[in-house]
Design an enzyme around this catalytic site. Structure first.
Site, short mmCIF file in Angstrom:
data_model
loop_
_atom_site.label_atom_id
_atom_site.label_comp_id
_atom_site.label_asym_id
_atom_site.label_seq_id
_atom_site.Cartn_x
_atom_site.Cartn_y
_atom_site.Cartn_z
N CYS A 1 -6.44 40.87 -5.38
CA CYS A 1 -5.07 41.39 -5.22
C CYS A 1 -5.02 42.76 -4.55
O CYS A 1 -4.55 42.89 -3.43
CB CYS A 1 -4.40 41.47 -6.59
SG CYS A 1 -4.17 39.86 -7.33
N1 LIG Z 1 -6.34 36.51 -9.76
C1 LIG Z 1 -5.38 37.37 -10.03
O1 LIG Z 1 -5.57 38.29 -10.82
C2 LIG Z 1 -4.01 37.26 -9.41
C3 LIG Z 1 -2.95 37.97 -9.98
C4 LIG Z 1 -1.68 37.87 -9.44
C5 LIG Z 1 -1.50 37.10 -8.29
N2 LIG Z 1 -2.54 36.43 -7.73
C6 LIG Z 1 -2.28 35.62 -6.54
O2 LIG Z 1 -2.24 34.25 -6.93
C7 LIG Z 1 -2.76 33.41 -5.89
C8 LIG Z 1 -3.91 32.58 -6.44
O3 LIG Z 1 -4.94 33.45 -6.84
P1 LIG Z 1 -6.10 33.00 -7.83
O4 LIG Z 1 -6.80 34.24 -8.24
O5 LIG Z 1 -5.54 32.10 -8.88
O6 LIG Z 1 -7.02 32.16 -6.83
P2 LIG Z 1 -8.20 31.12 -7.24
O7 LIG Z 1 -9.09 31.06 -6.05
O8 LIG Z 1 -8.74 31.48 -8.58
O9 LIG Z 1 -7.43 29.75 -7.41
C9 LIG Z 1 -6.83 29.07 -6.36
C10 LIG Z 1 -7.15 27.59 -6.50
O10 LIG Z 1 -6.45 26.90 -5.48
C11 LIG Z 1 -7.28 25.81 -5.05
N3 LIG Z 1 -6.79 25.38 -3.75
C12 LIG Z 1 -6.98 25.93 -2.53
N4 LIG Z 1 -6.33 25.24 -1.60
C13 LIG Z 1 -5.70 24.23 -2.22
C14 LIG Z 1 -4.85 23.18 -1.81
N5 LIG Z 1 -4.49 23.03 -0.52
N6 LIG Z 1 -4.41 22.29 -2.73
C15 LIG Z 1 -4.75 22.43 -4.04
N7 LIG Z 1 -5.53 23.40 -4.50
C16 LIG Z 1 -6.00 24.30 -3.61
C17 LIG Z 1 -8.67 26.38 -5.07
O11 LIG Z 1 -9.64 25.36 -5.15
C18 LIG Z 1 -8.62 27.25 -6.33
O12 LIG Z 1 -9.05 26.55 -7.48
C19 LIG Z 1 -3.16 34.37 -4.77
O13 LIG Z 1 -2.11 34.48 -3.86
C20 LIG Z 1 -3.36 35.68 -5.48
O14 LIG Z 1 -3.16 36.79 -4.62
C21 LIG Z 1 -3.80 36.47 -8.28
#
Ligand SMILES: NC(=O)c1ccc[n+]([C@@H]2O[C@H](COP(=O)([O-])OP(=O)(O)OC[C@H]3O[C@@H](n4cnc5c(N)ncnc54)[C@H](O)[C@@H]3O)[C@@H](O)[C@H]2O)c1
Length: 437
Positions: free
Chosen positions: A274
Site C-alpha cells: 500500500c
Molecule cells: N494488503 C493490505 O494491507 C491492503 C490494505 C488495503 C488495501 N489493499 C488493496 O487491496 C487490493 C488487494 O490487495 P491484497 O493485499 O489483498 O493482494 P493479494 O495479492 O494478497 O491478493 C490478491 C489476490 O487476487 C488474486 N487474483 C489476481 N488476479 C485475479 C483475477 N483476475 N481473478 C481472481 N483472482 C485474482 C491473486 O491470486 C491473490 O490471491 C490491492 O489493491 C491493495 O492495494 C491492500
C-alpha cells in the site's frame, strides 16, 4: 418493485449471493465477514492452491481465524472456485485483486482489467459490483462502468457500481475488516444507496461519500498522508544523525503533545502493498493533467533512499572498526515489511540484503513469520536463532521489530547490533554494542 429495491430487500433478508474476486489479504477477510453476516459467499481466484486451501477450510491469512474459516466452509456458507461463470448466479461482486506498479513505476492495472474481462460474459441485470482494490481516481467510472454496461445494462437502474476502499491493517489486534469504518461512494446516487445497503449488513460503520471518485481519493489521501509523514520522519532520522541527536528521543518527546501531533517512526524504508505504491497511483493520474504531486515525489524519493542510507550507516560502522563490509557476515533480523506479519512485498529488508550482498557481504536473515523468501530464482531460508549461530555474525541489523523475537538472546550473543527500529530500547536495553538509526 424496482431492481434497486429488490436488491436492497435481498440484502436485508440475506437472500443475495456474494462473490469476492481475489482471495488475498483483503479478499479472504471480506469473504469471511460477508459469510458471517449470513450471505452465501463464493471466492473467485486464479490461484488453484488458494482455492484448494479455502475449500479444505485451511486458512492462509494472518487476520482470519482458522476455526471461523473452517466452520463457514463446513457449513457451506463459503467456498472458492476458479470458475467465473458463478457470477451469473450472484447479486454482489466485490473485486479485491492486486494493484501493483509496473517496472517504470506506473499503475499496473492488469489484474483489475483481467477480472473485468473474465466477469464480463456473466454480468447480468440486478447486481452490485463494488471495487475495493486501491486505484487511481476515476477507475470505477472510466474503466469499470463502461465494461459493466457494454451489454446494454443501464448503470444505476439495471446494475449498480461502487468503490469502497479496503483499509485493513494486517496484524492490527484491534481493528479488522468488520470494525474498521468503511467509506462507500457510488457511480450514481442510487448505486451508492445499493452499495451502502449491502455494506451495512457486513461492516459495523459505513461512511457515505458523494461519488466513487471521492471514495477512490479518500483511500489515496489516507495512504499518501502516511507516506509523506514517514518520509518526513525518515528525513528527520538523517538530520538527527548529521546533528548528533537521537531521532527516537525527539519523536517520543514530541508525541507527548496531547493535540496537533501524531507520531510516525523512521525505519529502513517503506514496504507492503500500500504505502510505497498508492501515492504513485495519484501522482500518475495527475500527470495527465500536467500537475506534479510534489509532496508525493519528495516522500517517494526520501523513503526509497532509506535502504541506501542504512547501507551507508553500515559502511560507517565497519569503517570505524577499520574493517570492510566486503568479507563480513551480517544477519538481518526481520524480513517482513513491518512487525508481526508475514508479508514481504516491497520489504526494505530485501533491498538491504541485496545491497549488502553487492558489497561482498555474506547475508543471512532470521524472521519467525517468514520461513523462506525467493530472491531471483532461488529460495533463501530463515536461519534458526541460536546463541552459536548469532556468534558467527560481525553485525546484526534489526530490520523488523517482531514481538516473537527473543531479543535477550540477540543482545547476549551478538558482537554488534544496528537497530533501525529502536526495538531494543523499546525493551529498555541501552547496551553499548547497539548503534541506533
Ligand atoms: N494488503 C493490505 O494491507 C491492503 C490494505 C488495503 C488495501 N489493499 C488493496 O487491496 C487490493 C488487494 O490487495 P491484497 O493485499 O489483498 O493482494 P493479494 O495479492 O494478497 O491478493 C490478491 C489476490 O487476487 C488474486 N487474483 C489476481 N488476479 C485475479 C483475477 N483476475 N481473478 C481472481 N483472482 C485474482 C491473486 O491470486 C491473490 O490471491 C490491492 O489493491 C491493495 O492495494 C491492500
Amino acid at each position: 418493485m424496482t431492481i434497486k429495491e429488490q436488491l436492497i430487500e435481498m440484502f436485508s433478508n440475506r437472500q443475495a449471493k456474494v462473490a469476492v474476486i481475489g482471495l488475498g489479504y483483503v479478499g479472504l477477510p471480506l469473504a469471511v465477514e460477508a459469510a458471517k453476516a449470513g450471505y452465501q459467499v463464493i471466492g473467485i481466484e486464479v490461484d488453484s492452491n488458494k482455492v484448494n486451501l479455502v475449500n479444505q477450510g485451511k486458512n492462509y491469512i494472518g487476520d482470519v481465524k482458522d476455526e471461523e474459516l473452517n466452520q463457514l466452509v463446513s457449513n457451506g456458507k463459503l467456498r472458492a472456485t476458479l470458475d467465473y461463470s458463478e457470477i451469473q448466479n450472484v447479486e454482489v461482486v466485490a473485486i479485491t485483486v492486486p494493484t501493483p506498479l509496473n517496472k517504470t513505476g506506473d499503475p499496473d492495472m492488469q489484474f483489475i482489467v483481467s477480472a473485468l474481462d473474465k466477469m464480463e460474459p456473466f454480468v447480468h441485470q440486478g447486481m452490485l459490483v463494488t471495487l475495493e482494490s486501491t486505484t487511481y481516481p476515476g477507475t470505477t467510472n472510466e474503466l469499470m462502468v463502461p465494461q459493466l454496461t457494454r451489454n446494454g445494462l443501464k448503470i444505476g437502474v439495471d446494475i449498480f457500481a461502487s468503490f469502497s476502499p479496503e483499509r485493513v491493517d494486517p496484524g492490527n489486534p484491534i481493528y479488522h475488516t468488520q470494525n474498521t469504518p468503511k467509506v462507500v461512494g457510488g457511480s450514481t446516487s442510487d448505486c451508492c444507496e445499493v452499495a451502502i445497503s449491502f455494506y451495512q449488513t457486513v461492516i459495523q460503520n459505513v461512511v457515505r461519500v458523494s461519488s466513487a471518485t471521492a471514495a477512490e481519493m479518500v483511500k489515496l489521501y489516507e495512504n499518501t498522508f502516511r507516506a509523506i509523514n514517514i518520509g518526513l520522519v525518515n528525513e528527520l532520522a538523517i538530520i538527527c544523525d548529521v546533528l548528533g541527536t537521537d531521532v527516537w528521543e525527539i519523536v517520543n518527546a514530541a508525541a507527548t503533545k496531547p493535540f496537533g501531533f501524531m507520531p510516525f517512526y523512521p525505519g529502513p524504508g517503506l514496504g507492503g502493498h500500500c504505502i510505497p505504491i498508492d501515492p504513485s497511483y495519484l501522482a500518475w493520474k495527475l500527470r495527465f493533467h500536467n500537475y506534479r504531486a510534489k509532496f508525493i515525489e519528495l516522500a517517494t524519493e526520501i523513503n526509497g533512499h532509506m535502504p541506501e542510507y542504512v547501507i551507508q550507516r553500515i559502511i560507517r560502522i565497519f569503517n570505524n572498526l577499520q574493517r570492510s563490509v566486503k568479507g563480513s557476515k551480517i544477519l538481518l533480523m526481520g524480513m517482513a515489511y513491518k512487525a508481526d506479519i508475514d508479508d514481504v512485498r516491497e520489504s526494505p529488508a530485501l533491498d538491504v540484503m541485496i545491497l549488502l550482498k553487492k558489497l561482498g557481504a555474506t547475508v543471512d536473515y532470521y524472521d519467525p513469520h517468514v520461513p523462506s523468501i525467493r530472491e531471483e530464482n532461488h529460495s533463501i531460508q530463515s536461519i534458526a536463532l541460536t546463541s552459536d549461530k548469532l556468534n558467527e555474525y560481525d553485525l546484526v541489523v534489526i530490520t523488523t521489530d517482531h514481538k516473537k523475537v527473543d531479543y535477550q538472546l540477540v543482545i547476549d550473543h551478538s558482537k554488534l547490533i544496528f537497530d533501525t527500529r529502536n526495538a531494543l530500547q523499546k525493551l529498555g536495553y541501552k547496551g553499548n554494542n547497539v548503534i541506533k538509526l
